[in-house]
Write a protein that holds these residues in place. Structure first.
Motif, PDB file in Angstrom:
ATOM      1  N   GLU A 164      61.648  61.115  90.012  1.00 44.47           N
ATOM      2  CA  GLU A 164      61.026  59.792  90.008  1.00 44.47           C
ATOM      3  C   GLU A 164      61.792  58.860  90.939  1.00 44.47           C
ATOM      4  O   GLU A 164      62.946  58.545  90.700  1.00 44.47           O
ATOM      5  N   VAL A 165      61.133  58.403  92.005  1.00 45.48           N
ATOM      6  CA  VAL A 165      61.782  57.501  92.942  1.00 45.48           C
ATOM      7  C   VAL A 165      61.699  56.071  92.412  1.00 45.48           C
ATOM      8  O   VAL A 165      62.692  55.366  92.342  1.00 45.48           O
ATOM      9  N   ARG A 216      57.596  48.444  87.189  1.00 40.55           N
ATOM     10  CA  ARG A 216      58.749  49.331  87.376  1.00 40.55           C
ATOM     11  C   ARG A 216      59.685  49.239  86.179  1.00 40.55           C
ATOM     12  O   ARG A 216      59.841  48.178  85.584  1.00 40.55           O
ATOM     13  N   PHE A 217      60.320  50.364  85.859  1.00 38.01           N
ATOM     14  CA  PHE A 217      61.325  50.396  84.804  1.00 38.01           C
ATOM     15  C   PHE A 217      62.702  50.183  85.407  1.00 38.01           C
ATOM     16  O   PHE A 217      62.978  50.611  86.524  1.00 38.01           O
ATOM     17  N   GLU A 218      63.581  49.570  84.628  1.00 44.26           N
ATOM     18  CA  GLU A 218      64.973  49.446  85.009  1.00 44.26           C
ATOM     19  C   GLU A 218      65.680  50.743  84.647  1.00 44.26           C
ATOM     20  O   GLU A 218      65.548  51.231  83.527  1.00 44.26           O
ATOM     21  N   GLN A 219      66.409  51.321  85.590  1.00 48.42           N
ATOM     22  CA  GLN A 219      67.188  52.527  85.325  1.00 48.42           C
ATOM     23  C   GLN A 219      68.628  52.136  85.037  1.00 48.42           C
ATOM     24  O   GLN A 219      69.145  51.205  85.636  1.00 48.42           O
ATOM     25  N   PHE A 220      69.257  52.843  84.095  1.00 47.32           N
ATOM     26  CA  PHE A 220      70.657  52.596  83.787  1.00 47.32           C
ATOM     27  C   PHE A 220      71.313  53.904  83.393  1.00 47.32           C
ATOM     28  O   PHE A 220      70.636  54.854  82.993  1.00 47.32           O
ATOM     29  N   TYR A 221      72.630  53.956  83.536  1.00 48.56           N
ATOM     30  CA  TYR A 221      73.376  55.154  83.181  1.00 48.56           C
ATOM     31  C   TYR A 221      73.903  54.997  81.761  1.00 48.56           C
ATOM     32  O   TYR A 221      74.657  54.072  81.469  1.00 48.56           O
TER      33      TYR A 221
END
Length: 76
Positions: free
Chosen positions: A31-32, A42-47
């Motif tokens: 998923e780019v 858009r979703f926020e990506q986090f680790y």
């Protein structure tokens, strides 16, 4: 907020609002720009350090598609 049955989603603490939990799910490698399957935001990506994986904040995954929990309920 409850975890939706049949989904890849779990509840995590929202650090910006103590005591508040939000849904998150594992981010897919291919998923780019992950977007909600209904509203297309858009979703926020986090680790996630505890799980040692990238995740999408405020998301649940059903049948390989990521949704906001409320969008998924509306979709049903």
């Amino acid at each position: 907020m409850q975890e939706l049955s049949g989904t890849d989603g779990q509840l995590d603490r929202d650090n910006s609002s103590p005591g508040r939990e939000v849904a998150s799910c594992t981010a897919e490698l291919n998923e780019v720009e992950p977007r909600c399957g209904v509203c297309r935001d858009r979703f926020e990506q986090f680790y996630n350090e505890e799980k040692e994986e990238w995740q999408l904040r405020r998301a649940v995954r059903v049948d390989g598609v990521a949704y906001h929990p409320m969008c998924y309920q509306d979709h049903l």
